[in-house]
Motif scaffolding. Structure first.
Motif, PDB file in Angstrom:
ATOM      1  N   MET A   1      41.757 -51.603 -10.022  1.00  0.00           N
ATOM      2  CA  MET A   1      40.307 -52.013  -9.948  1.00  0.00           C
ATOM      3  C   MET A   1      39.440 -51.158 -10.399  1.00  0.00           C
ATOM      4  O   MET A   1      39.179 -50.003 -10.282  1.00  0.00           O
ATOM      5  CB  MET A   1      39.988 -52.267  -8.489  1.00  0.00           C
ATOM      6  N   SER A   2      38.866 -51.567 -11.496  1.00  0.00           N
ATOM      7  CA  SER A   2      37.658 -50.971 -12.161  1.00  0.00           C
ATOM      8  C   SER A   2      36.317 -51.638 -11.843  1.00  0.00           C
ATOM      9  O   SER A   2      36.113 -52.955 -11.698  1.00  0.00           O
ATOM     10  CB  SER A   2      37.750 -50.798 -13.856  1.00  0.00           C
ATOM     11  N   PRO A   3      35.041 -50.671 -11.865  1.00  0.00           N
ATOM     12  CA  PRO A   3      33.936 -51.304 -11.772  1.00  0.00           C
ATOM     13  C   PRO A   3      33.513 -52.357 -12.820  1.00  0.00           C
ATOM     14  O   PRO A   3      33.854 -52.114 -13.865  1.00  0.00           O
ATOM     15  CB  PRO A   3      33.001 -50.207 -11.415  1.00  0.00           C
TER      16      PRO A   3
ATOM     17  N   GLY B   1      28.750 -50.884  -9.707  1.00  0.00           N
ATOM     18  CA  GLY B   1      29.124 -52.158  -9.318  1.00  0.00           C
ATOM     19  C   GLY B   1      30.554 -52.716  -9.286  1.00  0.00           C
ATOM     20  O   GLY B   1      31.030 -52.695 -10.422  1.00  0.00           O
ATOM     21  N   TRP B   2      31.082 -53.078  -7.996  1.00  0.00           N
ATOM     22  CA  TRP B   2      32.374 -53.508  -7.942  1.00  0.00           C
ATOM     23  C   TRP B   2      32.462 -55.248  -7.716  1.00  0.00           C
ATOM     24  O   TRP B   2      31.696 -55.786  -7.682  1.00  0.00           O
ATOM     25  CB  TRP B   2      33.018 -52.876  -6.557  1.00  0.00           C
ATOM     26  N   PRO B   3      33.654 -55.406  -8.127  1.00  0.00           N
ATOM     27  CA  PRO B   3      34.053 -56.672  -8.211  1.00  0.00           C
ATOM     28  C   PRO B   3      33.834 -57.281  -6.619  1.00  0.00           C
ATOM     29  O   PRO B   3      33.814 -56.603  -5.473  1.00  0.00           O
ATOM     30  CB  PRO B   3      35.524 -57.155  -8.277  1.00  0.00           C
ATOM     31  N   GLY B   4      33.235 -58.639  -6.419  1.00  0.00           N
ATOM     32  CA  GLY B   4      32.930 -58.942  -5.072  1.00  0.00           C
ATOM     33  C   GLY B   4      31.564 -58.767  -4.633  1.00  0.00           C
ATOM     34  O   GLY B   4      31.112 -58.971  -3.490  1.00  0.00           O
TER      35      GLY B   4
END
Length: 92
Positions: free
Chosen positions: A1-3, A18-21
């Motif tokens: 998972m990357s930002p 800023g992350w997914p979700g």
């Protein structure tokens, strides 16, 4: 998972991710330096020692590495590549 987003504030000495979700993360430059994942810094922490880092240290360069990012600090340290999952789990 990357930002989804990465920004660096020199004035606030903060790396913002800023992350997914919708999760936003702010990481202090000095704390990032203390938590460097390079073998030398990791060995230091495994001995129960805390790296001496000046709170005025700044993150001056970010070099994407695909699975993470190499961070270059104003104290000259640049050995650590911070994998995205490692950064996601850091607390500031």
């Amino acid at each position: 998972m990357s930002p989804l987003s990465v920004s660096n504030s020199q004035s606030e000495r903060t790396l913002r991710l800023g992350w997914p979700g919708g999760r936003e993360q702010q990481l202090n430059h000095a704390e990032l330096r203390r938590q460097c994942p390079c073998s030398q810094c990791r060995a230091f922490r495994l001995q129960g020692l805390t790296p001496m880092v000046d709170d005025r240290v700044r993150l001056i360069e970010l070099n994407p590495q695909g699975y993470g990012v190499q961070l270059v600090f104003s104290d000259g340290h640049q050995r650590g590549i911070y994998p995205w999952p490692y950064l996601a789990n850091l607390r500031s």
